[in-house]
Design a protein around this motif. Structure first.
Motif, PDB file in Angstrom:
ATOM      1  N   PHE A 191     -39.505 -34.773  30.124  1.00 24.93           N
ATOM      2  CA  PHE A 191     -38.830 -33.472  30.042  1.00 24.93           C
ATOM      3  C   PHE A 191     -37.819 -33.304  31.168  1.00 24.93           C
ATOM      4  O   PHE A 191     -36.677 -32.881  30.929  1.00 24.93           O
ATOM      5  CB  PHE A 191     -39.862 -32.335  30.092  1.00 24.93           C
ATOM      6  N   ILE A 192     -38.212 -33.645  32.390  1.00 27.12           N
ATOM      7  CA  ILE A 192     -37.285 -33.523  33.516  1.00 27.12           C
ATOM      8  C   ILE A 192     -36.059 -34.398  33.288  1.00 27.12           C
ATOM      9  O   ILE A 192     -34.910 -33.978  33.522  1.00 27.12           O
ATOM     10  CB  ILE A 192     -37.978 -33.889  34.838  1.00 27.12           C
ATOM     11  N   ALA A 193     -36.258 -35.609  32.808  1.00 29.71           N
ATOM     12  CA  ALA A 193     -35.129 -36.510  32.534  1.00 29.71           C
ATOM     13  C   ALA A 193     -34.246 -35.949  31.421  1.00 29.71           C
ATOM     14  O   ALA A 193     -33.008 -36.026  31.495  1.00 29.71           O
ATOM     15  CB  ALA A 193     -35.647 -37.895  32.157  1.00 29.71           C
ATOM     16  N   ASP A 194     -34.859 -35.358  30.386  1.00 28.67           N
ATOM     17  CA  ASP A 194     -34.080 -34.762  29.303  1.00 28.67           C
ATOM     18  C   ASP A 194     -33.283 -33.558  29.802  1.00 28.67           C
ATOM     19  O   ASP A 194     -32.116 -33.372  29.433  1.00 28.67           O
ATOM     20  CB  ASP A 194     -35.004 -34.331  28.163  1.00 28.67           C
ATOM     21  N   ALA A 195     -33.911 -32.734  30.642  1.00 32.73           N
ATOM     22  CA  ALA A 195     -33.217 -31.567  31.183  1.00 32.73           C
ATOM     23  C   ALA A 195     -32.048 -31.986  32.061  1.00 32.73           C
ATOM     24  O   ALA A 195     -30.965 -31.384  32.027  1.00 32.73           O
ATOM     25  CB  ALA A 195     -34.193 -30.694  31.967  1.00 32.73           C
ATOM     26  N   GLN A 196     -32.237 -33.047  32.850  1.00 32.76           N
ATOM     27  CA  GLN A 196     -31.152 -33.546  33.697  1.00 32.76           C
ATOM     28  C   GLN A 196     -30.010 -34.089  32.838  1.00 32.76           C
ATOM     29  O   GLN A 196     -28.829 -33.874  33.149  1.00 32.76           O
ATOM     30  CB  GLN A 196     -31.679 -34.636  34.622  1.00 32.76           C
ATOM     31  N   ARG A 197     -30.355 -34.773  31.754  1.00 32.29           N
ATOM     32  CA  ARG A 197     -29.327 -35.323  30.858  1.00 32.29           C
ATOM     33  C   ARG A 197     -28.501 -34.200  30.230  1.00 32.29           C
ATOM     34  O   ARG A 197     -27.265 -34.294  30.150  1.00 32.29           O
ATOM     35  CB  ARG A 197     -30.014 -36.178  29.779  1.00 32.29           C
ATOM     36  N   MET A 198     -29.158 -33.131  29.786  1.00 33.63           N
ATOM     37  CA  MET A 198     -28.432 -31.999  29.205  1.00 33.63           C
ATOM     38  C   MET A 198     -27.566 -31.309  30.254  1.00 33.63           C
ATOM     39  O   MET A 198     -26.433 -30.899  29.976  1.00 33.63           O
ATOM     40  CB  MET A 198     -29.418 -31.002  28.587  1.00 33.63           C
ATOM     41  N   THR A 199     -28.100 -31.195  31.462  1.00 37.97           N
ATOM     42  CA  THR A 199     -27.336 -30.581  32.556  1.00 37.97           C
ATOM     43  C   THR A 199     -26.072 -31.381  32.844  1.00 37.97           C
ATOM     44  O   THR A 199     -24.973 -30.822  32.975  1.00 37.97           O
ATOM     45  CB  THR A 199     -28.210 -30.494  33.817  1.00 37.97           C
ATOM     46  N   ASP A 200     -26.221 -32.694  32.953  1.00 38.91           N
ATOM     47  CA  ASP A 200     -25.068 -33.552  33.242  1.00 38.91           C
ATOM     48  C   ASP A 200     -24.027 -33.461  32.132  1.00 38.91           C
ATOM     49  O   ASP A 200     -22.823 -33.438  32.398  1.00 38.91           O
ATOM     50  CB  ASP A 200     -25.519 -35.000  33.419  1.00 38.91           C
ATOM     51  N   TYR A 201     -24.481 -33.398  30.890  1.00 39.65           N
ATOM     52  CA  TYR A 201     -23.551 -33.315  29.768  1.00 39.65           C
ATOM     53  C   TYR A 201     -22.805 -31.980  29.781  1.00 39.65           C
ATOM     54  O   TYR A 201     -21.594 -31.923  29.523  1.00 39.65           O
ATOM     55  CB  TYR A 201     -24.296 -33.495  28.451  1.00 39.65           C
ATOM     56  N   ASN A 216     -27.040 -22.219  39.037  1.00 38.28           N
ATOM     57  CA  ASN A 216     -28.336 -22.770  39.419  1.00 38.28           C
ATOM     58  C   ASN A 216     -29.029 -23.214  38.126  1.00 38.28           C
ATOM     59  O   ASN A 216     -28.999 -22.484  37.129  1.00 38.28           O
ATOM     60  CB  ASN A 216     -29.219 -21.736  40.119  1.00 38.28           C
ATOM     61  N   VAL A 217     -29.629 -24.384  38.136  1.00 36.58           N
ATOM     62  CA  VAL A 217     -30.335 -24.883  36.956  1.00 36.58           C
ATOM     63  C   VAL A 217     -31.743 -25.313  37.367  1.00 36.58           C
ATOM     64  O   VAL A 217     -31.911 -26.054  38.344  1.00 36.58           O
ATOM     65  CB  VAL A 217     -29.599 -26.073  36.303  1.00 36.58           C
ATOM     66  N   ARG A 218     -32.735 -24.851  36.627  1.00 40.53           N
ATOM     67  CA  ARG A 218     -34.133 -25.166  36.929  1.00 40.53           C
ATOM     68  C   ARG A 218     -34.848 -25.576  35.650  1.00 40.53           C
ATOM     69  O   ARG A 218     -34.607 -25.013  34.573  1.00 40.53           O
ATOM     70  CB  ARG A 218     -34.831 -23.951  37.554  1.00 40.53           C
ATOM     71  N   ALA A 219     -35.721 -26.567  35.756  1.00 40.13           N
ATOM     72  CA  ALA A 219     -36.542 -27.028  34.633  1.00 40.13           C
ATOM     73  C   ALA A 219     -37.987 -26.603  34.882  1.00 40.13           C
ATOM     74  O   ALA A 219     -38.583 -26.983  35.895  1.00 40.13           O
ATOM     75  CB  ALA A 219     -36.448 -28.543  34.492  1.00 40.13           C
ATOM     76  N   VAL A 220     -38.535 -25.801  33.972  1.00 40.76           N
ATOM     77  CA  VAL A 220     -39.907 -25.304  34.090  1.00 40.76           C
ATOM     78  C   VAL A 220     -40.811 -26.149  33.203  1.00 40.76           C
ATOM     79  O   VAL A 220     -40.601 -26.245  31.986  1.00 40.76           O
ATOM     80  CB  VAL A 220     -39.993 -23.821  33.703  1.00 40.76           C
ATOM     81  N   MET A 221     -41.817 -26.755  33.819  1.00 40.04           N
ATOM     82  CA  MET A 221     -42.716 -27.679  33.122  1.00 40.04           C
ATOM     83  C   MET A 221     -43.847 -26.908  32.443  1.00 40.04           C
ATOM     84  O   MET A 221     -44.898 -26.657  33.021  1.00 40.04           O
ATOM     85  CB  MET A 221     -43.249 -28.709  34.118  1.00 40.04           C
ATOM     86  N   SER A 222     -43.602 -26.529  31.204  1.00 43.25           N
ATOM     87  CA  SER A 222     -44.535 -25.709  30.422  1.00 43.25           C
ATOM     88  C   SER A 222     -45.159 -26.584  29.336  1.00 43.25           C
ATOM     89  O   SER A 222     -44.606 -26.702  28.231  1.00 43.25           O
ATOM     90  CB  SER A 222     -43.792 -24.526  29.807  1.00 43.25           C
ATOM     91  N   LEU A 302     -27.260 -36.695  18.322  1.00 45.72           N
ATOM     92  CA  LEU A 302     -26.316 -35.592  18.526  1.00 45.72           C
ATOM     93  C   LEU A 302     -26.894 -34.472  19.377  1.00 45.72           C
ATOM     94  O   LEU A 302     -26.305 -33.394  19.466  1.00 45.72           O
ATOM     95  CB  LEU A 302     -25.888 -35.025  17.168  1.00 45.72           C
ATOM     96  N   SER A 303     -28.032 -34.708  20.027  1.00 46.54           N
ATOM     97  CA  SER A 303     -28.720 -33.633  20.741  1.00 46.54           C
ATOM     98  C   SER A 303     -27.872 -32.981  21.831  1.00 46.54           C
ATOM     99  O   SER A 303     -27.894 -31.764  22.002  1.00 46.54           O
ATOM    100  CB  SER A 303     -30.023 -34.148  21.351  1.00 46.54           C
ATOM    101  N   GLU A 304     -27.129 -33.790  22.586  1.00 48.06           N
ATOM    102  CA  GLU A 304     -26.313 -33.208  23.656  1.00 48.06           C
ATOM    103  C   GLU A 304     -25.236 -32.292  23.081  1.00 48.06           C
ATOM    104  O   GLU A 304     -24.977 -31.203  23.614  1.00 48.06           O
ATOM    105  CB  GLU A 304     -25.661 -34.315  24.501  1.00 48.06           C
ATOM    106  N   LYS A 305     -24.617 -32.715  21.987  1.00 45.64           N
ATOM    107  CA  LYS A 305     -23.579 -31.888  21.369  1.00 45.64           C
ATOM    108  C   LYS A 305     -24.165 -30.612  20.778  1.00 45.64           C
ATOM    109  O   LYS A 305     -23.559 -29.535  20.873  1.00 45.64           O
ATOM    110  CB  LYS A 305     -22.832 -32.692  20.297  1.00 45.64           C
ATOM    111  N   VAL A 306     -25.330 -30.717  20.172  1.00 45.50           N
ATOM    112  CA  VAL A 306     -25.987 -29.525  19.633  1.00 45.50           C
ATOM    113  C   VAL A 306     -26.330 -28.564  20.764  1.00 45.50           C
ATOM    114  O   VAL A 306     -26.144 -27.343  20.644  1.00 45.50           O
ATOM    115  CB  VAL A 306     -27.245 -29.906  18.831  1.00 45.50           C
TER     116      VAL A 306
END
Length: 424
Positions: A191-201, A216-222, A302-306
């Motif tokens: 999840f953290i890696a996915d959140a970072q990937r979306m942030t970078d995109y 500010n961007v934060r990833a909450v591990m729920s 296509l997840s980043e574009k979505v």
């Protein structure tokens, strides 16, 4: 008479400008939970609970929004002076449901939460709905007493989180929070890696690339009990934290959640302006609602574009510019008024949109031909309709996944919202 009207307008603007945060609010936030219910023509508000949160993360200098965005808005008035001290527009899932065929035959309720600064004194909460003619009318009003002992003050279970981008104090930045949906405890690093990937995109996209230092961007591990999400049309059901589901309004790729109580409980104590649920799946789909929530999967090609498309909805109130895809809505736009979204027009008030961006040599309306492919113009088609609504370019992130840019009108709308959040 002209001078009297001008004086009154200046007085109203001045009164709004004079709202100073310390005069009316504590540093804490008020979470106001309610149900929106009804059918295609009727709406009722059912209050659920009020809760005191440790910090109001919103901008302290723009307490009353001047964008006029959203299909609903919540407004807060000082009880003694009747002065408007806070307002915020939003577009809930209930609003879209009201335009579906189902709403014509049955009633439903949807959970909703609103976050506002915590008033020091007696106040009045107003919830207003935008009507078919574009005007707002009040659908609910109630008194708020800061001394009410039924205001909840206990904290929900706090989840671990990781800061991905830090630019400053929450009140001076756009605070974006990703929530993990459909990730088990063992999948939190994914999840953290996915959140970072979306942030970078996101921050590789204009205009966000220029405004990274405003976020500010934060990833909450729920964590969820199971991976994935519900796909009712295929009889797939997963036990997840926020009960996300495809087949929203019986549209297969429409991914949303109506369990907003769980979403806001997971955000307890986390400074946020906008929340996006990252769903652990390789399926294609998502959903986004202005000042409400964004949802998207992470493992599709296509997840980043979505994600960037849905964030355009949830963050900046951008409209869909496509007009030839199947949707669940009937009569979504009134062609006799100007839509509030900044990137579509019915020409009723085109001067308020991107008219000044069009080159004098560009024909208006603008044909959808190859030579106009990268021009900003007035292209018929948008907002789910092929006729009567116009969009700024032949293609854009808000129309399809075929391009990697927002059109200039969308970019201007995004910048306007960023500046609203970060105004000093």
């Amino acid at each position: 008479m002209r001078f009297l009207v001008l004086f009154m307008l200046l007085a109203v603007c001045s009164a709004t400008a004079q709202v100073k945060y310390p005069d009316y609010f504590t540093e804490k936030a008020l979470r106001y939970d309610f149900l929106l219910g009804g059918d295609d023509k009727r709406v009722e508000v059912f209050p659920q609970q009020m809760k005191e949160l440790p910090l109001f993360a919103g901008n302290h200098n723009t307490l009353t929004e001047d964008l006029n965005y959203g299909n609903y808005r919540i407004r807060l008035f000082d009880a003694e002076s009747n002065k408007l001290i806070f307002s915020k527009g939003f577009s809930p899932l209930f609003m879209e449901w009201q335009t579906t065929a189902e709403a014509k035959t049955q009633n439903r309720c949807f959970y909703q939460s609103a976050i506002m600064p915590f008033p020091k004194k007696l106040a009045r909460i107003e919830i207003e709905q935008r009507q078919w003619n574009g005007d707002f009318v009040s659908v609910h009003s109630e008194e708020f007493n800061p001394g009410n002992y039924f205001i909840i003050k206990e904290s929900e279970t706090k989840f671990k989180s990781r800061e991905l981008v830090h630019s400053g104090e929450p009140s001076q930045c756009v605070d974006l929070v990703f929530l993990a949906e459909g990730y088990t405890e063992a999948e939190m690093e994914k999840f953290i890696a996915d959140a970072q990937r979306m942030t970078d995109y996101l921050f590789a996209s204009e205009p966000f690339v220029k405004y990274r230092n405003k976020f500010n961007v934060r990833a909450v591990m729920s964590p969820s009990e199971e991976s994935g999400m519900d796909v009712p049309g295929e009889s797939i059901y997963k036990n997840t934290r926020f009960n996300s589901t495809f087949y929203t309004f019986d549209t297969p790729r429409y991914l949303t959640t109506s369990d907003m109580k769980s979403v806001y409980d997971a955000l307890d104590g986390v400074p946020f302006d906008h929340v996006f649920l990252l769903v652990n799946s390789e399926r294609y789909g998502g959903g986004g609602f202005y000042n409400f929530v964004g949802v998207g999967t992470v493992d599709n090609s296509l997840s980043e574009k979505v994600f960037v498309h849905e964030f355009g909805h949830s963050f900046a109130g951008l409209a869909d510019e496509y007009y030839n895809s199947s949707v669940a809505y009937d009569d979504f736009y009134n062609l006799k008024i100007e839509p509030w979204e900044p990137n579509i027009t019915t020409l009723v008030d085109f001067d308020s949109k991107w008219k000044k961006m069009i080159d004098a040599n560009t024909p208006v309306p603008t044909p959808r031909t190859k030579e106009n492919d990268l021009k900003i113009g007035l292209f018929e088609g948008g907002g789910y309709l092929a006729k009567g609504i116009y969009s700024p370019m032949m293609n854009c992130r808000m129309k399809s996944n075929d391009v990697d840019y927002y059109c200039p009108a969308c970019q201007a709308g995004i910048v306007r919202v960023i500046e609203l959040h970060t105004r000093k």
